[in-house]
Write a protein that holds these residues in place. Sequence first.
Motif, short mmCIF file in Angstrom:
data_model
loop_
_atom_site.label_atom_id
_atom_site.label_comp_id
_atom_site.label_asym_id
_atom_site.label_seq_id
_atom_site.Cartn_x
_atom_site.Cartn_y
_atom_site.Cartn_z
N LEU A 26 0.87 -1.18 0.00
CA LEU A 26 0.00 0.00 0.00
C LEU A 26 0.90 1.23 0.00
O LEU A 26 1.50 1.58 1.01
N ALA A 44 -6.73 -2.18 -0.56
CA ALA A 44 -6.01 -2.93 0.47
C ALA A 44 -6.98 -3.59 1.43
O ALA A 44 -6.75 -4.70 1.93
N LEU A 62 0.88 -6.07 5.93
CA LEU A 62 0.67 -4.93 5.05
C LEU A 62 1.99 -4.17 4.90
O LEU A 62 2.57 -3.71 5.89
N SER A 146 -2.59 -4.59 -4.63
CA SER A 146 -3.81 -4.18 -3.91
C SER A 146 -5.06 -4.24 -4.76
O SER A 146 -6.16 -4.05 -4.24
#
Length: 299
Positions: A26, A44, A62, A146
């Motif tokens: 991200l 995301a 992440l 994503s």
Amino acid sequence: GAPAARPPLFTLSGHAQSQLAFACALCRGVDFYRSSPTIHVERAEVVGRTFRALNTGMDTVLLSHGFSRADRAAARLGDYWERTLEVAPGRLYLREVYSRAEARRQQRPWPRSVDVLPRRKDGACTTLKFFAFVLIEYRGVVVADSDVCVTGPPGQVRAWAEALLAEDVPLAAEGEVANRPQLGLNTHFMFLQPSRPLFRALRLAAAYGSFMPYTNTEQDVLETVFSPHAAWAAVARHPLPAHLHEKRTRVLREAGCFRGSPAGVGDRWPSFVKDKTLAALQKQGFSRAEAERRANGAR
């Protein structure tokens, strides 16, 4: 006085609970399709939600750059991503090149094909995916863009990663030619074995521009450091887990990705999802029958 100490390259929250991880990048920036940061966060959430609904014992990580903790908390990304690797501001590098003359001046490679005109400007952001290589607490990491919606069935991603680990595959991803003069990679969904030395080699290749340009993204660097033929051969032996790769939010909504796991949508999935999958598989050279068999997981 002494200069201020430079902040660490990255911070990583939490602790490993598994030998395998599923990661997504991200990055705050304008991508190839000029998507807004809001869209990136929304995507995301989608990939995290759809994977967690199908998760069978893989950690979720992440990879984040440019989004504050408050940004991520507001989007409730912590509901789906157990750990966050946050890269320090201004620490993503990729030295783009846009012409043969520029490449010659910099003593860099340039493709022979005149059809290749690398014009993307989001290359630095794409190198965020390299940080999956620093996750050395894990034996293997699956990395998804994503704009991926994981579709099941449950356990398929873990089984795929385990099969590749059993063969000691360093990198697995789809092969792609497009307008390249040689075989390249499409890394929207890939498997890798973490390694700090490899991470540094990739970062240095990106920073110095030591790669054959096509997209001016992390794919070019991976294609240069790894063997695309070997990475694709691994996918031929162990096909990618069922997923939908789609940048249009409208299509993801209609496919059920925003309502939770698409695996629960079943036959209510729009027919275009299967049609899109079949078309992509046939474009890769699979017969209609083989494409049908591989596409069954995306219904």
